[in-house]
Design a protein around this motif. Structure first.
Motif, PDB file in Angstrom:
ATOM      1  N   SER A 323       0.763  -1.101  -0.132  1.00  0.00           N
ATOM      2  CA  SER A 323       0.057  -0.054   0.167  1.00  0.00           C
ATOM      3  C   SER A 323       1.113   1.359  -0.017  1.00  0.00           C
ATOM      4  O   SER A 323       2.230   1.125   0.478  1.00  0.00           O
ATOM      5  N   TYR A 324       0.347   2.281  -0.556  1.00  0.00           N
ATOM      6  CA  TYR A 324       1.056   3.576  -0.414  1.00  0.00           C
ATOM      7  C   TYR A 324       0.360   4.587   0.156  1.00  0.00           C
ATOM      8  O   TYR A 324      -1.083   4.682   0.089  1.00  0.00           O
ATOM      9  N   LYS A 325       0.866   5.494   1.186  1.00  0.00           N
ATOM     10  CA  LYS A 325       0.158   6.263   2.188  1.00  0.00           C
ATOM     11  C   LYS A 325      -0.218   7.502   1.630  1.00  0.00           C
ATOM     12  O   LYS A 325       0.462   8.201   1.056  1.00  0.00           O
ATOM     13  N   PRO A 326      -1.687   7.729   1.858  1.00  0.00           N
ATOM     14  CA  PRO A 326      -2.069   9.311   1.675  1.00  0.00           C
ATOM     15  C   PRO A 326      -1.727  10.323   2.715  1.00  0.00           C
ATOM     16  O   PRO A 326      -1.876  11.397   2.523  1.00  0.00           O
ATOM     17  N   TYR A 327      -1.387   9.785   4.018  1.00  0.00           N
ATOM     18  CA  TYR A 327      -1.075  10.530   5.158  1.00  0.00           C
ATOM     19  C   TYR A 327       0.144  10.193   5.712  1.00  0.00           C
ATOM     20  O   TYR A 327       0.377   8.901   6.049  1.00  0.00           O
ATOM     21  N   PRO A 328       1.091  11.020   6.044  1.00  0.00           N
ATOM     22  CA  PRO A 328       2.443  11.026   6.611  1.00  0.00           C
ATOM     23  C   PRO A 328       2.343  10.446   7.992  1.00  0.00           C
ATOM     24  O   PRO A 328       2.856  11.369   8.940  1.00  0.00           O
ATOM     25  N   CYS A 329       1.895   9.334   8.491  1.00  0.00           N
ATOM     26  CA  CYS A 329       1.795   8.846   9.852  1.00  0.00           C
ATOM     27  C   CYS A 329       1.668   7.526   9.783  1.00  0.00           C
ATOM     28  O   CYS A 329       1.488   6.973   8.847  1.00  0.00           O
ATOM     29  N   CYS A 330       1.446   6.919  10.981  1.00  0.00           N
ATOM     30  CA  CYS A 330       1.539   5.486  11.094  1.00  0.00           C
ATOM     31  C   CYS A 330       0.435   5.017  10.320  1.00  0.00           C
ATOM     32  O   CYS A 330      -0.667   5.510  10.598  1.00  0.00           O
ATOM     33  N   ARG A 331       0.559   3.835   9.777  1.00  0.00           N
ATOM     34  CA  ARG A 331      -0.722   3.348   8.802  1.00  0.00           C
ATOM     35  C   ARG A 331      -1.649   2.810   9.777  1.00  0.00           C
ATOM     36  O   ARG A 331      -2.939   2.722   9.360  1.00  0.00           O
ATOM     37  N   LEU A 332      -1.420   2.666  11.038  1.00  0.00           N
ATOM     38  CA  LEU A 332      -2.678   2.040  11.889  1.00  0.00           C
ATOM     39  C   LEU A 332      -3.449   3.312  12.381  1.00  0.00           C
ATOM     40  O   LEU A 332      -4.711   2.791  13.037  1.00  0.00           O
ATOM     41  N   MET A 470      -4.635   4.819  -4.457  1.00  0.00           N
ATOM     42  CA  MET A 470      -4.637   6.307  -4.701  1.00  0.00           C
ATOM     43  C   MET A 470      -4.479   6.510  -6.180  1.00  0.00           C
ATOM     44  O   MET A 470      -3.958   5.667  -6.876  1.00  0.00           O
ATOM     45  N   THR A 471      -5.130   7.554  -6.834  1.00  0.00           N
ATOM     46  CA  THR A 471      -5.010   7.769  -8.120  1.00  0.00           C
ATOM     47  C   THR A 471      -3.586   8.238  -8.381  1.00  0.00           C
ATOM     48  O   THR A 471      -2.863   8.653  -7.779  1.00  0.00           O
ATOM     49  N   SER A 472      -3.342   8.301  -9.907  1.00  0.00           N
ATOM     50  CA  SER A 472      -2.121   8.556 -10.397  1.00  0.00           C
ATOM     51  C   SER A 472      -1.882   9.917 -10.086  1.00  0.00           C
ATOM     52  O   SER A 472      -0.870  10.351  -9.574  1.00  0.00           O
ATOM     53  N   ALA A 473      -2.896  10.811 -10.161  1.00  0.00           N
ATOM     54  CA  ALA A 473      -2.889  12.258  -9.564  1.00  0.00           C
ATOM     55  C   ALA A 473      -2.292  12.554  -8.335  1.00  0.00           C
ATOM     56  O   ALA A 473      -1.714  13.243  -7.931  1.00  0.00           O
ATOM     57  N   ALA A 474      -3.077  11.595  -7.360  1.00  0.00           N
ATOM     58  CA  ALA A 474      -2.683  11.825  -6.083  1.00  0.00           C
ATOM     59  C   ALA A 474      -1.225  11.382  -5.602  1.00  0.00           C
ATOM     60  O   ALA A 474      -0.706  11.977  -4.677  1.00  0.00           O
TER      61      ALA A 474
END
Length: 522
Positions: A323-332, A470-474
């Motif tokens: 997975s690739y993160k949309p938010y810069p914090c712990c995945r949990l 996530m979309t390519s644009a995101a």
């Protein structure tokens, strides 16, 4: 034309490939996969009892892994698998750009340049040339520093932050490393860490280890060894040497320690040491994983599915499930953030309307991002904020987003976010624990408003999972955001240039161009 620009032109691609596929098959019609599982002649090492049966002793997984890592080539990767490896490379390097200005990185870089030594590899963003193992350490640290990097949601680990820095440092150490070899090395390393992760049956809280760095020592060693051309016997030795250095604890998140972000760097650093010692014919442990005192018993308490380690190795690629993160914090935190953002958007919820928020999660997440609750509701360090479900849910509801800026020291005192965080009450949901106990947690979010109305939403797969990509644009916006956050000014089109280079990397003659794209302009 500058050297980076000249090399860059050789890496352009005219095509982008889908990365949303599920577990994917290698190309058929050859005997490569079978070759990965032929026995190696390894003697004088003990066998774990589970490996000895009526058909005689089996070889240690280190030998299987060594053949896989040394034998994997670009033409064995089906197009979607190739695309998945490229996606990880792109995201990891972008995250390194963002992490270059994070606390702890300047200190690591200062020490590496003070030590000096052979100018073998680049410290990304800063442009320093240092010994390869030091570059791998600093670059691995910066890639993980913002907690914006990939995750494997079933394995609960980050894959690229040890593998990519180790492979890149090894490529610069070797010189003139082709894109084809480099991609194969990254794929081998990513598959190593993801395989170990999904085969492991004990969670990070119970074991006390962070699997990102613990398994990263082996994954980075496979990647660096593949770049440097180790043969299977040397690779077994390198894995054994890495076993003598393997580490990575979970206490770092409890204490909000900056060493949390350094641990994958330590894994990448040890990989460069291990493979270079193996090239000098230093003998390491031979039964690294399944010996009487092998890794699976000593570190994982024998709670590992050995068949899952081997099954389909070279045919099915587990790292396509990253997975690739949309938010810069712990995945949990991410499922709860998704739910908070959805309810905010769908019902126009304002923070001043909220009486109470309850969040049901699994036990692993409760321990990692909700305990002790007073620390998580009022985080004093950036690491504690990254590992705080109350803080990140509150940030999502207040600002309608969770961004890099929420994890700067100056943002931790925002009264609007902290006031709402006090009203966030996490709990262990028995259904989620029973069904998702080992995985990145789903979240069941209940919001009670002051007027007595309630809103409820459950999210099982957070955004960025292969089932919700996530979309390519995101992804492109994320990379651009990361480049803008770099500690030194980078090219204004740096993220786009990196994407173009990675797209055509298999045609590149020297992957050092990647480091060149991340060199400062001033």
């Amino acid at each position: 034309m500058d050297p980076v620009g000249s090399s860059f032109l050789n890496c352009l691609s005219h095509e982008r490939r889908d990365t949303g596929a599920k577990r994917l098959e290698a190309k058929s019609g050859d005997n490569t996969v079978a070759a990965f599982n032929r026995p190696m002649d390894l003697t004088d090492h003990p066998r774990h009892p589970a490996l000895t049966g009526a058909q005689g002793p089996a070889e240690d997984f280190a030998a299987v892994l060594a053949r896989f890592g040394c034998g994997l080539t670009l033409d064995r990767l089906a197009p979607p698998v190739l695309a998945a490896a490229k996606m990880n490379l792109l995201d990891t390097l972008a995250c390194a750009a963002a992490g270059s200005g994070a606390p702890g990185v300047a200190e690591a870089r200062s020490l590496a340049t003070e030590w000096a030594g052979a100018a073998q590899a680049s410290v990304l963003v800063f442009g320093d040339k240092v010994p390869a193992h030091h570059a791998a350490w600093v670059n691995g640290t910066m890639a993980h520093a913002r907690d914006y990097d990939d995750t494997h949601d079933a394995a609960v680990l980050h894959a690229g932050v040890s593998v990519v820095p180790a492979a890149l440092a090894a490529a610069q150490l070797r010189g003139a490393t082709s894109g084809a070899d480099f991609i194969a090395a990254i794929a081998a390393g990513l598959e190593t860490i993801c395989r170990l992760g999904v085969a492991t049956r004990i969670g990070i809280v119970e074991s006390g280890y962070m699997y990102t760095s613990l398994f990263g020592h082996f994954a980075a060693t496979v990647a660096a060894g593949r770049v440097l051309g180790l043969d299977p016997t040397q690779m077994v030795n390198a894995l054994g040497i890495a076993y003598s250095q393997v580490a990575g604890n979970h206490q770092v998140t409890r204490d909000g320690a900056l060493t949390k972000r350094m641990q994958p760097g330590f894994a990448a650093q040890s990989a460069l040491v291990s493979v270079q010692l193996a090239l000098r014919n230093v003998r390491g442990v031979q039964a690294t994983f399944e010996g009487d005192d092998g890794f699976l018993r000593v570190y994982l308490r024998d709670r590992c599915d050995r068949e899952a380690l081997r099954d389909g190795l070279g045919e099915r690629f587990e790292f396509t499930q990253l997975s690739y993160k949309p938010y810069p914090c712990c995945r949990l935190n991410h499922s709860a953030i998704d739910a908070a953002l959805a309810l905010r958007a769908g019902h126009g919820i304002r923070p001043d309307q909220v009486k109470r928020i309850r969040v049901g999660i699994n036990r692993q997440a409760h321990e990692a991002v909700c305990t002790p609750i007073d620390v998580r509701k009022t985080p004093r360090s950036i690491v504690h904020a990254q590992f705080s479900l109350p803080y990140t849910v509150a940030a999502a509801l207040v600002d309608g987003a969770v961004r890099l800026g929420h994890f700067e020291q100056g943002s931790l005192g925002r009264e609007d976010i902290l006031a709402l965080a006090q009203r966030v009450d996490p709990y262990i949901d028995e259904d989620i624990e029973r069904e998702w106990g080992r995985n990145v947690t789903p979240a069941l979010l209940h919001i009670e408003l002051n007027d007595g109305s309630t809103h409820r939403l459950r999210i099982d797969q957070p955004l960025g999972h292969p089932e919700r990509p996530m979309t390519s644009a995101a992804m492109e916006a994320k990379a651009a955001d990361c480049f803008r956050a770099a500690a030194r000014p980078l090219r204004t089109d740096g993220a786009a240039r990196l994407r173009q280079c990675v797209d055509g990397l298999e045609r590149c003659d020297d992957v050092s161009v990647l480091a060149g794209i991340l060199e400062p302009t001033a």
